[in-house]
Design a protein around this motif. Structure first.
Motif, short mmCIF file in Angstrom:
data_model
loop_
_atom_site.label_atom_id
_atom_site.label_comp_id
_atom_site.label_asym_id
_atom_site.label_seq_id
_atom_site.Cartn_x
_atom_site.Cartn_y
_atom_site.Cartn_z
N ASN A 91 0.84 -1.19 0.00
CA ASN A 91 0.00 0.00 0.00
C ASN A 91 0.88 1.25 0.00
OD1 ASN A 91 -2.46 -1.53 0.36
ND2 ASN A 91 -1.77 -1.89 2.44
N LEU A 92 0.70 2.07 -1.00
CA LEU A 92 1.51 3.29 -1.11
C LEU A 92 0.61 4.52 -1.12
CD1 LEU A 92 4.07 2.34 -3.91
CD2 LEU A 92 4.34 2.12 -1.45
N THR A 93 1.10 5.58 -0.52
CA THR A 93 0.43 6.88 -0.59
C THR A 93 1.33 7.85 -1.33
OG1 THR A 93 -0.83 6.57 1.45
CG2 THR A 93 -0.46 8.83 0.73
N ILE A 94 0.83 8.39 -2.42
CA ILE A 94 1.57 9.38 -3.20
C ILE A 94 1.04 10.76 -2.82
CG2 ILE A 94 2.16 10.19 -5.52
CD1 ILE A 94 1.51 7.35 -6.51
N GLU A 95 1.93 11.64 -2.41
CA GLU A 95 1.53 12.98 -2.02
C GLU A 95 2.11 14.01 -3.00
OE1 GLU A 95 2.53 13.65 2.06
OE2 GLU A 95 0.92 12.35 2.78
N GLY A 96 1.34 15.06 -3.24
CA GLY A 96 1.78 16.08 -4.18
C GLY A 96 0.70 17.13 -4.36
N GLU A 97 0.47 17.54 -5.61
CA GLU A 97 -0.54 18.55 -5.89
C GLU A 97 -1.18 18.27 -7.24
OE1 GLU A 97 0.66 22.64 -5.47
OE2 GLU A 97 2.07 22.19 -3.87
N HIS A 98 -2.37 18.82 -7.42
CA HIS A 98 -3.11 18.82 -8.69
C HIS A 98 -3.56 17.42 -9.12
CE1 HIS A 98 -1.50 22.76 -8.61
NE2 HIS A 98 -0.33 22.49 -9.13
N PHE A 99 -3.86 16.52 -8.17
CA PHE A 99 -4.34 15.20 -8.52
C PHE A 99 -5.85 15.25 -8.80
CE2 PHE A 99 -0.84 13.49 -5.54
CZ PHE A 99 0.10 13.60 -6.56
N LEU A 100 -6.30 14.45 -9.78
CA LEU A 100 -7.70 14.37 -10.18
C LEU A 100 -8.13 12.91 -10.20
CD1 LEU A 100 -7.36 16.63 -13.37
CD2 LEU A 100 -8.12 17.39 -11.12
N ASP A 101 -9.44 12.69 -10.26
CA ASP A 101 -9.93 11.32 -10.43
C ASP A 101 -9.40 10.72 -11.72
OD1 ASP A 101 -11.37 11.11 -8.07
OD2 ASP A 101 -13.19 11.98 -8.93
N ALA A 102 -9.16 11.57 -12.71
CA ALA A 102 -8.68 11.11 -14.01
C ALA A 102 -7.16 10.98 -14.07
CB ALA A 102 -9.16 12.06 -15.11
N THR A 103 -6.46 11.28 -12.99
CA THR A 103 -5.00 11.15 -12.96
C THR A 103 -4.60 9.69 -13.12
OG1 THR A 103 -4.75 13.09 -11.53
CG2 THR A 103 -2.91 11.54 -11.59
N GLN A 104 -3.64 9.44 -14.00
CA GLN A 104 -3.15 8.08 -14.23
C GLN A 104 -1.82 7.89 -13.51
OE1 GLN A 104 -2.98 7.55 -18.48
NE2 GLN A 104 -5.21 7.41 -18.69
N VAL A 105 -1.63 6.71 -12.94
CA VAL A 105 -0.41 6.38 -12.21
C VAL A 105 0.20 5.12 -12.80
CG1 VAL A 105 0.56 5.75 -9.96
CG2 VAL A 105 -1.29 7.43 -10.09
N LEU A 137 -3.28 -2.65 -8.39
CA LEU A 137 -4.56 -3.32 -8.16
C LEU A 137 -5.69 -2.33 -7.92
CD1 LEU A 137 -3.34 -6.22 -5.84
CD2 LEU A 137 -3.48 -6.15 -8.33
N SER A 138 -5.38 -1.19 -7.33
CA SER A 138 -6.40 -0.18 -7.09
C SER A 138 -5.75 1.19 -6.99
CB SER A 138 -7.20 -0.49 -5.81
OG SER A 138 -6.37 -0.36 -4.67
N LYS A 139 -6.53 2.19 -7.30
CA LYS A 139 -6.08 3.58 -7.19
C LYS A 139 -7.24 4.41 -6.66
CE LYS A 139 -6.63 6.63 -10.21
NZ LYS A 139 -6.77 7.37 -11.47
N GLU A 140 -7.01 5.14 -5.59
CA GLU A 140 -8.05 5.99 -5.01
C GLU A 140 -7.49 7.38 -4.77
OE1 GLU A 140 -11.26 6.03 -1.29
OE2 GLU A 140 -9.70 4.50 -1.39
N VAL A 141 -8.11 8.36 -5.45
CA VAL A 141 -7.70 9.75 -5.27
C VAL A 141 -8.42 10.30 -4.04
CG1 VAL A 141 -7.57 12.04 -6.31
CG2 VAL A 141 -7.34 10.01 -7.75
N LYS A 142 -7.68 10.42 -2.94
CA LYS A 142 -8.26 10.88 -1.68
C LYS A 142 -8.53 12.39 -1.71
CE LYS A 142 -8.26 7.06 0.79
NZ LYS A 142 -9.48 6.49 1.41
N SER A 143 -7.64 13.12 -2.37
CA SER A 143 -7.77 14.57 -2.46
C SER A 143 -6.86 15.04 -3.58
CB SER A 143 -7.38 15.25 -1.14
OG SER A 143 -5.99 15.14 -0.91
N ALA A 144 -6.83 16.34 -3.81
CA ALA A 144 -5.95 16.91 -4.83
C ALA A 144 -4.48 16.75 -4.46
CB ALA A 144 -6.27 18.38 -5.06
#
Length: 354
Positions: free
Chosen positions: A126-140, A152-159
């Motif tokens: 389980n990884l948490t990526i922190e930064g700025e300007h994240f969207l639901d449409a952001t690809q990782v 396996l999963s991606k969840e945009v918690k906030s921007a």
């Protein structure tokens, strides 16, 4: 020097907007639907006239070319025959701003993820990526050469935060790069973001531990912040601030009641849900706002600020001059167009005597 003191309105949605409150590509986006063969989007005016009716592959669509106005939008997932399966209800169009994503990392060393000792034993991290300007449409994406780690999963918690689950069970050992991509923007690549390592020999006690690993990326401490913290000077005019003092001022001058913008509170007149109104009633306000653009991630913002300070240079705005001098020393990091603009405007700024 005479400034235009009219208030400037910066719209964040429903209408086109000027530089300031947000920068980037305007788009509309919705939650992706599993097994959809694409999407159909319709946008209509309040009169009922359809102005956009398209079938697309992505759960987002640019509206850069949409004229100013008030609109309604609906979408539908497409079935295998490329026909709308079910339409959403018509609702007010809400515009999202797609900006280049930013990623903060803990340190130069990569995150270490393990592999399982046997293929039958899953290793999920389980990884948490922190930064700025994240969207639901952001690809990782996590990859090296032609090898990608299964996400396996991606969840945009906030921007500012994305949570992902990564399967390293059958991953090849070695470093992997992180690529974060926003619609219509250049990808942000973080080299050697993580390292997959072969499992170490474990004791009987160790083998009872859960195979999953939870890692969190903590913002990296800027080496400059290890120096003595610069305080905001008192009784000093903005034109005489140093570059570091102006940065300290902007850090403290946060519009706490206007969280959807990072524009300095000093330069704000009014804050609304979908736009803000700037206050350029004084030269100080205007200069502080242009300095805010000067340190922006947006290239067009910076070039505009170069031109402003080289033209409105009496008296010289010291923090801007110091910033431009610093950029000039590191100009190899700029693209040719910006480098040329910087050198041209900096020369005028230095020799200004009006």
């Amino acid at each position: 020097m005479k400034l235009n003191t009219k208030r400037i309105i910066l719209f964040l949605c429903f209408v086109s907007f000027s530089i300031g409150a947000q920068d980037g590509t305007k788009l509309i986006a919705w939650k992706p639907i599993d097994d959809a063969s694409g999407y159909q989007i319709q946008v209509k005016e309040k009169t009922g006239k359809i102005v956009i009716d398209k079938k697309i592959d992505t759960p987002y669509h640019s509206i850069e070319d949409l004229p100013s106005g008030v609109y309604l939008v609906r979408t539908a997932p497409l079935n295998l025959f490329k026909k709308p399966a079910v339409w959403s209800v018509w609702k007010d169009l809400e515009v999202i701003i797609s900006e280049p994503p930013l990623v903060v990392t803990e340190e130069e060393k990569p995150i270490i993820l393990p592999k399982s000792e046997t293929k039958s034993e899953k290793t999920i991290s389980n990884l948490t990526i922190e930064g700025e300007h994240f969207l639901d449409a952001t690809q990782v994406d996590l990859s090296k050469k032609n090898e990608s780690l299964p996400i396996l999963s991606k969840e945009v918690k906030s921007a500012e935060r994305i949570d992902i689950k990564v399967d390293t069970t059958e991953a090849k050992s070695g470093p992997y790069d992180l690529t974060v991509t926003n619609p219509y923007q250049k990808p942000k690549v973080v080299s050697n973001f993580l390292q997959v390592e072969e499992p170490k020999h474990t004791t009987l006690t160790d083998s009872k531990q859960e195979p999953s690993v939870s890692q969190k990326i903590i913002p990296k401490e800027n080496p400059e912040t290890k120096k003595t913290k610069v305080a905001v000077p008192k009784g000093k005019v903005f034109h005489d601030y140093t570059y570091e003092e102006m940065l300290a001022f902007l850090e403290s001058d946060v519009a706490v009641n206007c969280k959807h913008t990072k524009v300095p509170a000093l330069t704000l007149s009014e804050c609304h849900k979908t736009y803000v109104i700037l206050n350029f009633s004084s030269e100080d306000n205007h200069s502080v706002f242009e300095f805010y653009k000067l340190i922006s991630e947006n290239q067009s913002n910076r070039i505009s600020a170069y031109q402003f300070f080289s033209t409105n240079c009496s008296p010289k705005f010291r923090p801007a001059l110091e910033r431009m001098e610093l950029q000039s020393k590191n100009r190899s990091n700029l693209d040719p167009d910006e480098r040329q603009s910087l050198l041209q405007e900096l020369t005028k700024f230095r020799t200004c005597s009006r």
